[in-house]
Design a protein around this motif. Sequence first.
Motif, mmCIF file in Angstrom:
data_model
loop_
_atom_site.group_PDB
_atom_site.id
_atom_site.type_symbol
_atom_site.label_atom_id
_atom_site.label_comp_id
_atom_site.label_asym_id
_atom_site.label_seq_id
_atom_site.Cartn_x
_atom_site.Cartn_y
_atom_site.Cartn_z
ATOM 1 N N ASN A 2 0.787 -1.227 0.000
ATOM 2 C CA ASN A 2 0.000 0.000 0.000
ATOM 3 C C ASN A 2 0.826 1.288 0.000
ATOM 4 N N ASN A 4 2.989 4.473 -1.067
ATOM 5 C CA ASN A 4 3.043 5.312 -2.258
ATOM 6 C C ASN A 4 4.475 5.409 -2.768
ATOM 7 N N GLU A 32 5.301 11.668 -10.437
ATOM 8 C CA GLU A 32 3.919 11.231 -10.297
ATOM 9 C C GLU A 32 3.821 10.110 -9.267
ATOM 10 N N LYS A 33 2.743 10.152 -8.480
ATOM 11 C CA LYS A 33 2.572 9.222 -7.361
ATOM 12 C C LYS A 33 1.666 8.058 -7.749
ATOM 13 N N PHE A 34 2.013 6.869 -7.284
ATOM 14 C CA PHE A 34 1.187 5.688 -7.541
ATOM 15 C C PHE A 34 1.436 4.636 -6.474
ATOM 16 N N LYS A 35 0.568 3.661 -6.425
ATOM 17 C CA LYS A 35 0.714 2.521 -5.534
ATOM 18 C C LYS A 35 1.066 1.285 -6.350
ATOM 19 N N LYS A 47 -1.421 1.426 -9.490
ATOM 20 C CA LYS A 47 -2.613 2.267 -9.556
ATOM 21 C C LYS A 47 -2.168 3.712 -9.398
ATOM 22 N N ASN A 48 -2.441 4.508 -10.421
ATOM 23 C CA ASN A 48 -2.060 5.918 -10.431
ATOM 24 C C ASN A 48 -2.899 6.684 -9.411
ATOM 25 N N TYR A 49 -2.234 7.450 -8.560
ATOM 26 C CA TYR A 49 -2.938 8.201 -7.524
ATOM 27 C C TYR A 49 -3.840 9.266 -8.131
ATOM 28 N N TYR A 50 -3.388 9.945 -9.166
ATOM 29 C CA TYR A 50 -4.127 11.091 -9.711
ATOM 30 C C TYR A 50 -5.485 10.685 -10.282
ATOM 31 N N GLY A 52 -6.545 7.200 -10.712
ATOM 32 C CA GLY A 52 -6.975 5.847 -10.385
ATOM 33 C C GLY A 52 -6.730 4.831 -11.481
ATOM 34 N N ARG A 257 -8.662 18.145 -6.379
ATOM 35 C CA ARG A 257 -8.295 16.888 -5.728
ATOM 36 C C ARG A 257 -6.977 17.029 -5.042
#
Length: 257
Positions: A2, A4, A32-35, A47-50, A52, A257
Amino acid sequence: MNKNFFLKKPYIYLREKNKNNSEIVSQIIYGEKFKIIKKINNWFKIKNYYDGYIGYIKKQILSNNFKPTHKVIVLKSYIYKKNKNLKYTRTNKLLPFASKIKILDSNKKFSKFQNNQWLKNNDIVKINYIEKNLIKILKLFLNTKYKWGGKTFDGIDCSGLLQIFFQFNNIFIPRDTKDQIKFFKTKVTKNNFQCGTLIFWKGHIAICINKNSLIHAYGPKKKVIIMNTKKTINEIKKKSNLDVTGIKKINAFRKKR
């Protein structure tokens, strides 16, 4: 898994499946942030945070401790290196528009964001900067080649062209045209075109820059191009047998967001 993570390369392709020849569905850009959902051999399912968006990237060197301070406001920003004589030499590496960086050091002309990697100060703005001029940003991409799944100077598609403006301002909209048309609650209305009006077809979107012209990343022309609005509608109807499915004048700053 989970935690980031953040990309520390200029950009990478997000693919539909964990295969080199799988379809490109989007791009992840610097900062860019993602999980990471799971690891599969030499791939990460993320999964891209921005927005989804879920897809696969090749394994990368990532950061999990990153607080951006600035972002790139030009189409592409060249990375410079400082030599022993304190002179800056331009490399062939670039960061794309909307990349997020953390400034480590700076002077009057350059700012360092990684070990001996510098950007021109004129190419960056503070992370909380808001650019309200939609058309100004879209025009940065004029003549950029059309690329399915792209959203950088190296290639961009029609929905990516619209999304990257909102992403720069940290405002959520979906990645794909089919979802954007639902998000903006578009309807087939009387043709009242004005600056900021979105025009949707099945699988395509264009944005009006005034009452007579629009801009879009247009596959048949293989680039981002400005065209006459009515002629474009007729051309798409004639060549692809597609009618307009939605028209919507947008308020760009309604959902943050």
